[in-house]
Design an enzyme around this catalytic site. Sequence first.
Site, short mmCIF file in Angstrom:
data_model
loop_
_atom_site.label_atom_id
_atom_site.label_comp_id
_atom_site.label_asym_id
_atom_site.label_seq_id
_atom_site.Cartn_x
_atom_site.Cartn_y
_atom_site.Cartn_z
N GLY A 276 0.83 -1.20 0.00
CA GLY A 276 0.00 0.00 0.00
C GLY A 276 0.86 1.24 0.00
O GLY A 276 2.07 1.19 0.26
N PHE A 280 2.92 9.97 2.58
CA PHE A 280 4.37 10.18 2.70
C PHE A 280 5.14 8.88 2.94
O PHE A 280 6.30 8.92 3.33
CB PHE A 280 4.67 11.16 3.83
CG PHE A 280 3.92 12.46 3.72
CD1 PHE A 280 4.31 13.40 2.78
CD2 PHE A 280 2.83 12.73 4.51
CE1 PHE A 280 3.62 14.60 2.66
CE2 PHE A 280 2.14 13.92 4.40
CZ PHE A 280 2.53 14.86 3.47
N SER A 281 4.49 7.74 2.76
CA SER A 281 5.16 6.47 3.04
C SER A 281 4.69 5.39 2.08
O SER A 281 3.64 5.52 1.43
CB SER A 281 4.89 6.04 4.49
OG SER A 281 3.50 5.82 4.69
N ASP A 397 -7.94 7.83 13.76
CA ASP A 397 -8.03 7.49 12.34
C ASP A 397 -8.52 6.05 12.16
O ASP A 397 -7.99 5.31 11.33
CB ASP A 397 -6.66 7.68 11.68
CG ASP A 397 -6.76 7.75 10.15
OD1 ASP A 397 -7.84 8.07 9.64
OD2 ASP A 397 -5.75 7.48 9.49
#
Length: 540
Positions: A276, A280-281, A397
């Site tokens: 995935g 930013f990763s 989240d």
Amino acid sequence: MNINKLPQNCKERLADLEARIFKKPKIEILEQFQKESIPSFEIKPARKSVYDQTLLKQLQITQFTKNAQNKQHYNNYNKETLIEENNETHAIDALKRSLNELAIKDSHVKQLEQHISDLTQQIQNFKTSSFKYDTAIKAFAIELDQNQRTKRNQLIEKNTKKFGQYQYTREKTKIIQVWVDSKEIKDLKEKLGSIRQQLDLCENQYNISLSRESLNYLVLQREEEQLEKQLNGLENEKQLFIRDLKLRYDEQHAKFKNFDQYPVIGERYVLLSLLGKGGFSEVYKGYDLKEMKYVACKIHQLNSNWTVNSKSYYVKLVTKEFRIHKQLQHPNIISLFESVEIDSNTFCTILEFCSGQDLSFYMKKYGMIEEKEAKLIIQQLLEAVKYIHFNKIIHYDIKPQNILFNQNDVKLCDFGLCKELESENSQIEFTTQGAGTFWYLPPECFAKGDNPQVISNKVDIWSIGVIFFEMLYGLKPFGNGESQETILKHRIIETSEKVVFPEKPTLSKECREFIEGCLNHKQQDRFDIHQACNHPYMRK
């Protein structure tokens, strides 16, 4: 005594004695008296003069003193000699023992040196063997990954005919990408549209004829239901297909590595296929050559175009995420193992790998999940949230993409937006408007005004309620089908004060009450984690 009456030889002897008394030491006179015999000259005690008696006494005292001194000196000499001899004996014995110990130690040293040499050789052999094993294991893991990628690409090519594909088209001066359905889906939609037109026609004529038309209407209804079910199944499969297409595209355009490269991180973790991609990763499937198991490798890269402050802020956020996540040890939370520095701008966090997909995958695959199964998922999710709330953390989240499955366990992941509290029941000032996924955030995260807004860990309870609703009905309770921009612009979450339940599927009364408690618009009236876990519906 008249000296003139003494014999001539006595006079001479007496004169000689007097001379020696005045010239020689007393000890010598005494020694001379001891050595010489004077039979012809004997002084009787009664006839001794005072001077003679004093001299004799002095001679006797001197002799006694000398004898005592000689005896003391002799005794001291003998004692010192004995002590020195004893010390020398002890020193010799100690030296012998030291030499013996040194000989033993020297033997031990030689044995240890030999043992170290053997171990060094064993280690070298082990390293050689380990390198060979690691190379073989790495090659096997890469070959397996390549085979899986090949099968995945073949399946994508096969499903392109079944579901459709993205095509580029011109819209005025822009080139945009649009989705074009396959012929099978187009035909199905056309057929369904035709049946619906016939149903509308039958409804208009229903009052004219009740016999043949009514039977035809029932047949058309039945056919419509079957076509809708078939089309919904294809649509769900199409969403998964689009997801695979996106993942392949992201892998082909990944920043850290090309899809055909297999670097090793920290001399231990082989990076395989992409799992995935975030803002930013990038998260890769990895293989641990030491533990011989799969892991998830989350690569964090600093953008070279960022300012120093931006880089510092991002590192601060990631460091906070690592610190918080590392201390969380729970069966329903993804484990974080370690962090590996790659270079000055890149580092990697090593996480537990889950063999299953995330919740969003199964929701797209099945559309709706039965109440009993959905409840089991929520119960495990509540256990994870209860644990993090006990540790004074808000996840902030929670969404289907961050809920993974590993065999029979539900795993909560991604603590990138988490927030820390002073106590479990405390509140904090909300300063990160715009962060998070809007469909799963409560109204207090969108409120605006002069007074600073405060949030609590009840943010996570709202998210759980939204996810439960979405699993059961296949749609979101607020803002379903709307973009995040639309939700924010029209204040959809803020103005939705009460959840509305669809007619189907039919839920139990306790289930609806639980969802309503989680989705209470007012923060103070919403369930906390203890009320949610102890609700009668969840304790059945």
